[in-house]
Design an enzyme around this catalytic site. Structure first.
Site, short mmCIF file in Angstrom:
data_model
loop_
_atom_site.label_atom_id
_atom_site.label_comp_id
_atom_site.label_asym_id
_atom_site.label_seq_id
_atom_site.Cartn_x
_atom_site.Cartn_y
_atom_site.Cartn_z
N THR A 66 -7.89 -7.59 -11.66
CA THR A 66 -8.45 -6.46 -10.91
C THR A 66 -7.91 -5.12 -11.42
OG1 THR A 66 -9.01 -7.65 -8.90
CG2 THR A 66 -8.43 -5.34 -8.62
N THR B 291 0.43 4.70 -8.82
CA THR B 291 1.64 4.53 -8.03
C THR B 291 2.88 5.06 -8.76
OG1 THR B 291 3.13 2.83 -7.13
CG2 THR B 291 1.77 2.18 -8.98
N ASP B 292 3.90 5.41 -7.98
CA ASP B 292 5.17 5.83 -8.59
C ASP B 292 5.91 4.63 -9.21
OD1 ASP B 292 5.96 4.55 -6.25
OD2 ASP B 292 7.25 6.17 -5.53
N GLU B 293 5.47 3.40 -8.86
CA GLU B 293 6.20 2.22 -9.37
C GLU B 293 6.08 2.07 -10.88
OE1 GLU B 293 5.92 -1.36 -7.13
OE2 GLU B 293 5.97 -0.32 -5.22
N TYR C 207 2.90 -6.23 -10.54
CA TYR C 207 2.04 -5.19 -9.94
C TYR C 207 2.19 -3.87 -10.70
CZ TYR C 207 0.84 -1.27 -6.89
OH TYR C 207 0.33 -0.09 -6.41
N ALA D 234 3.44 -3.29 -13.60
CA ALA D 234 3.02 -3.41 -15.01
C ALA D 234 1.50 -3.29 -15.11
CB ALA D 234 3.49 -4.74 -15.58
N ASN E 121 5.37 5.53 -1.53
CA ASN E 121 4.93 4.62 -0.45
C ASN E 121 4.21 5.35 0.67
OD1 ASN E 121 7.19 3.19 -1.84
ND2 ASN E 121 6.72 1.64 -0.29
N ASN F 6 15.70 0.99 3.49
CA ASN F 6 14.87 0.10 4.32
C ASN F 6 15.52 -0.21 5.67
OD1 ASN F 6 12.97 -0.03 2.30
ND2 ASN F 6 13.75 -1.93 1.42
P1 NAD Z 1 -5.13 -2.17 -0.21
O1 NAD Z 1 -4.67 -3.49 -0.73
O2 NAD Z 1 -4.99 -1.85 1.21
O3 NAD Z 1 -6.67 -1.97 -0.59
C1 NAD Z 1 -7.20 -2.34 -1.83
C2 NAD Z 1 -8.72 -2.41 -1.70
O4 NAD Z 1 -9.26 -2.80 -2.96
C3 NAD Z 1 -9.17 -3.45 -0.66
O5 NAD Z 1 -10.19 -2.91 0.15
C4 NAD Z 1 -9.74 -4.58 -1.53
O6 NAD Z 1 -10.79 -5.30 -0.91
C5 NAD Z 1 -10.23 -3.81 -2.76
N1 NAD Z 1 -10.29 -4.66 -3.95
C6 NAD Z 1 -9.31 -5.48 -4.41
N2 NAD Z 1 -9.75 -6.13 -5.51
C7 NAD Z 1 -11.00 -5.68 -5.76
C8 NAD Z 1 -11.96 -5.97 -6.76
N3 NAD Z 1 -11.73 -6.87 -7.72
N4 NAD Z 1 -13.16 -5.32 -6.72
C9 NAD Z 1 -13.42 -4.42 -5.74
N5 NAD Z 1 -12.56 -4.14 -4.74
C10 NAD Z 1 -11.36 -4.76 -4.76
O7 NAD Z 1 -4.39 -1.10 -1.14
P2 NAD Z 1 -3.88 0.36 -0.77
O8 NAD Z 1 -2.48 0.27 -0.31
O9 NAD Z 1 -4.88 1.06 0.03
O10 NAD Z 1 -3.83 1.00 -2.24
C11 NAD Z 1 -4.99 1.65 -2.78
C12 NAD Z 1 -4.64 2.17 -4.17
O11 NAD Z 1 -3.57 3.10 -4.08
C13 NAD Z 1 -4.18 1.09 -5.14
O12 NAD Z 1 -4.71 1.39 -6.40
C14 NAD Z 1 -2.67 1.21 -5.14
O13 NAD Z 1 -2.14 0.81 -6.38
C15 NAD Z 1 -2.51 2.70 -4.93
N6 NAD Z 1 -1.25 3.12 -4.25
C16 NAD Z 1 -0.88 2.53 -3.07
C17 NAD Z 1 0.27 3.02 -2.43
C18 NAD Z 1 0.71 2.45 -1.10
O14 NAD Z 1 1.78 2.82 -0.63
N7 NAD Z 1 -0.06 1.59 -0.45
C19 NAD Z 1 1.03 4.03 -3.01
C20 NAD Z 1 0.63 4.56 -4.24
C21 NAD Z 1 -0.53 4.11 -4.83
O1 DAU Z 2 5.71 3.07 -4.19
C1 DAU Z 2 4.34 2.86 -4.03
C2 DAU Z 2 4.06 1.40 -3.73
O2 DAU Z 2 4.52 1.17 -2.39
C3 DAU Z 2 2.59 1.03 -3.87
O3 DAU Z 2 2.19 1.21 -5.20
C4 DAU Z 2 2.35 -0.41 -3.42
O4 DAU Z 2 0.96 -0.72 -3.48
C5 DAU Z 2 2.85 -0.55 -2.00
O5 DAU Z 2 2.68 -1.88 -1.56
C6 DAU Z 2 4.30 -0.14 -1.89
O6 DAU Z 2 5.16 -1.07 -2.60
P1 DAU Z 2 6.57 -1.57 -2.00
O7 DAU Z 2 6.91 -2.85 -2.62
O8 DAU Z 2 7.56 -0.45 -2.03
O9 DAU Z 2 6.12 -1.75 -0.45
P2 DAU Z 2 6.48 -2.91 0.61
O10 DAU Z 2 5.98 -2.41 1.92
O11 DAU Z 2 6.03 -4.24 0.16
O12 DAU Z 2 8.05 -2.89 0.64
C7 DAU Z 2 8.78 -1.72 0.99
C8 DAU Z 2 10.26 -2.02 0.87
O13 DAU Z 2 10.60 -2.96 1.92
C9 DAU Z 2 10.64 -2.72 -0.42
O14 DAU Z 2 11.93 -2.29 -0.79
C10 DAU Z 2 10.67 -4.20 -0.07
C11 DAU Z 2 11.10 -4.19 1.38
N1 DAU Z 2 10.57 -5.25 2.25
C12 DAU Z 2 9.23 -5.50 2.22
C13 DAU Z 2 8.67 -6.45 3.04
C14 DAU Z 2 7.19 -6.76 3.00
C15 DAU Z 2 11.40 -5.93 3.11
O15 DAU Z 2 12.61 -5.70 3.16
N2 DAU Z 2 10.85 -6.88 3.95
C16 DAU Z 2 9.52 -7.18 3.93
O16 DAU Z 2 9.08 -8.09 4.69
#
Ligand code: NAD
Ligand code: DAU
Length: 350
Positions: A101, A131-133, A156, A158, A185, A255
Site C-alpha cells: 500500500t 510522517t516524522d518517523e 512502517y 521504511a 503523532n 508515554n
Molecule cells: P488510518 O490507518 O487511520 O487511515 C488510513 C486510511 O487508508 C484508511 O481509511 C484505509 O482504509 C485507507 N487505505 C489503506 N490501504 C489502502 C489501499 N490499499 N487503498 C486505498 N485506501 C487504503 O491512518 P491515519 O492515522 O489517518 O494516517 C493517514 C496518513 O497520515 C498516513 O499516510 C500516515 O502515514 C500519515 N501520518 C499519520 C500520523 C498519525 O499520527 N496517525 C502522523 C503523521 C503522518
Molecule cells: O509519529 C507519527 C506516527 O505516529 C505516525 O506516522 C503513525 O502512523 C502513528 O501510528 C504514530 O506512530 P506511533 O508508533 O508513535 O503511535 P502509537 O500510538 O502506536 O504509539 C505511541 C507510543 O505509545 C509509542 O511509543 C508506542 C507506545 N505504545 C503504543 C501502544 C499501541 C504503548 O506503550 N502501548 C500501546 O498499547
C-alpha cells in the site's frame, strides 16, 4: 472548480481533511478514495456524506488499472494522498502489506498522475502526507528539521520513507508538482483504537489493562488532528513546488506521563476515585526497534506559512476523551469487527 482526489479519506486524519475541505471549499469537488480496510470507516464522515461537493469511491491504490481508469475518467486537478497502512505494530508482523500500500500504492498514484497530467504538470499538484518517523529516532536532545537525513527503523517508517523518495523522484525526473509534509503523532476524534491514546481510553473505560510498552519512557510529540488538517490545507494551497514541511505541536510527552494524565481525566469524567484508572496501567514487552524520541521543529511552517497549533494538549485530550465517551456506538462498531460490513451495506443502499 477544482477537483481534488483525497486518498484514505475514510481513515483518522483523512476524514478530518475531507471534512475541512468539503466544508471550507464548497466550490471544490472532493473525491474520497478509500479501500475501507479495518481502519477505514465511512461512519467518520456521516456529517458530510450528502454534500453536493463530496463523493466516495471505494478503490484500492495497489490496483494500478483501477487507479488509471479513475484518473482517466475524472481528470483530477490535485491529489492529497493519505491512504496508507499506518500502524507500526502491524508493520512488524506483516511488512509486505506496508510495502504494497505505502510504496506500490503511492507509485501507482504517481504513475497515473504522470500519464494523465502530462503536459500540464505545473498546474496540477500531488501532495504526499507523510510522517516524522522517516527521520528515525532522537536521543535526549535535538529536533527533526526538514533537512534531517532519513533513517527509518520500522517497516512502517521504511515504507513511508520509500514513498517520500518516490514522490521527490517523480518531481525531479518528470517535473510533477509535488509537496510533502512530515507530521508528528496526531490525536483526536475518530482515531482507530489500536493506537496508544484511543486504545488507552477504550481500555480504561472498560476497566481493562492499559498496556505500556517497555518502561513507558519513549517520547512522542502530539498534535491535535484538526491542527494537522489545517496545516495540510495551508501547505496544499501555499507551498512552493517540491517543498517539504514538518508539522508538529512542540508538545513532547513521555508515554507514561501521558497515560497518567489520561487516567486523571478519565477518573474525573467517569466519576471514579482518583487513582482508579491508573491502577489499570500494565507494563508489557517493549515494541521491537522502538524509537526512543520524536520531536518536530516546525519553524519553517510557522514562519513561512503562519501556521501555529491552536490547542493546548490538556484541553485537546479532554475533548478527545469526551468524544469517545459520547460516541460509544462508533467505538463498539470499530472494535466489534462488524462495522465494515454494516457500512458497505449502507453504502450500496444509497
Ligand atoms: P488510518 O490507518 O487511520 O487511515 C488510513 C486510511 O487508508 C484508511 O481509511 C484505509 O482504509 C485507507 N487505505 C489503506 N490501504 C489502502 C489501499 N490499499 N487503498 C486505498 N485506501 C487504503 O491512518 P491515519 O492515522 O489517518 O494516517 C493517514 C496518513 O497520515 C498516513 O499516510 C500516515 O502515514 C500519515 N501520518 C499519520 C500520523 C498519525 O499520527 N496517525 C502522523 C503523521 C503522518
Ligand atoms: O509519529 C507519527 C506516527 O505516529 C505516525 O506516522 C503513525 O502512523 C502513528 O501510528 C504514530 O506512530 P506511533 O508508533 O508513535 O503511535 P502509537 O500510538 O502506536 O504509539 C505511541 C507510543 O505509545 C509509542 O511509543 C508506542 C507506545 N505504545 C503504543 C501502544 C499501541 C504503548 O506503550 N502501548 C500501546 O498499547
Amino acid at each position: 472548480m477544482k477537483k481534488i482526489l483525497i486518498t484514505g479519506g475514510a481513515g483518522f486524519i483523512g476524514s478530518h481533511v475531507v471534512r475541512r475541505f468539503v466544508n471550507k471549499y464548497p466550490d471544490y469537488e472532493i473525491v474520497n478514495l478509500d479501500k475501507l480496510t479495518y481502519a477505514g470507516n465511512l461512519a467518520n464522515l456521516t456529517d458530510v456524506e450528502a454534500r453536493p461537493n463530496y463523493r466516495f469511491v471505494k478503490a484500492d491504490i495497489t490496483d494500478a488499472a483501477e487507479i488509471n481508469a479513475l484518473f482517466e475518467k475524472e481528470n483530477f486537478d490535485a491529489v492529497i494522498h493519505l491512504a496508507a497502512e499506518s500502524h507500526v505494530d502491524r508493520s512488524i508482523t506483516d511488512p509486505t502489506a506496508f510495502v504494497m500500500t505505502n510504496v506500490i500504492g503511492t507509485v501507482n498514484l504517481l504513475n497515473s498522475a504522470r500519464e494523465f497530467w502530462k503536459g500540464d504538470y505545473a498546474t496540477k499538484r500531488f501532495y504526499h502526507v507523510s510522517t516524522d518517523e522517516v527521520y528515525g529516532a532522537l536521543g535526549d536532545t535535538g529536533m527533526f528539521t526538514e533537512t534531517t537525513g532519513y533513517d527509518p527503523h520500522s517497516p512502517y517508517s521504511a515504507s513511508k520513507a520509500s514513498s517520500d523518495h518516490f514522490v521527490r523522484a517523480y518531481h525531479d525526473t518528470y517535473g510533477i508538482d509535488v509537496v510533502i509534509s512530515n507530521c508528528s503523532n496526531n490525536y483526536g476524534s475518530h482515531h482507530f483504537p489500536e493506537k496508544l491514546i484511543p486504545l488507552a481510553i477504550n481500555n480504561i473505560k472498560n476497566s481493562l489493562p492499559v498496556p505500556v510498552y517497555g518502561k513507558g519512557e519513549n517520547i512522542r510529540d502530539w498534535l491535535w488532528v484538526e491542527d494537522h488538517a489545517r496545516a495540510i490545507d495551508v501547505i496544499f494551497h501555499e507551498a512552493k513546488t517540491g517543498e517539504t514541511y514538518n508539522i508538529g505541536g512542540h508538545n513532547e510527552w513521555k508515554n507514561i506521563d501521558l497515560i497518567h494524565l489520561l487516567c486523571k481525566i478519565m477518573d474525573k469524567k467517569l466519576g471514579r476515585k482518583e487513582g482508579e484508572s491508573a491502577s489499570l496501567i500494565t507494563f508489557v514487552t517493549d515494541r521491537a526497534g522502538h524509537d526512543l524520541r520524536y520531536a518536530i521543529d516546525s519553524t519553517k511552517l510557522q514562519e513561512k506559512l503562519n501556521w501555529v497549533p491552536s490547542l493546548q494538549f490538556e484541553e485537546g485530550l479532554e475533548k478527545t476523551v469526551e468524544w469517545y465517551l459520547d460516541n460509544e456506538e462508533w467505538l463498539t462498531n470499530v472494535t466489534s469487527g462488524n462495522y465494515q460490513k454494516y457500512y458497505e451495506t449502507q453504502y450500496s443502499a444509497r
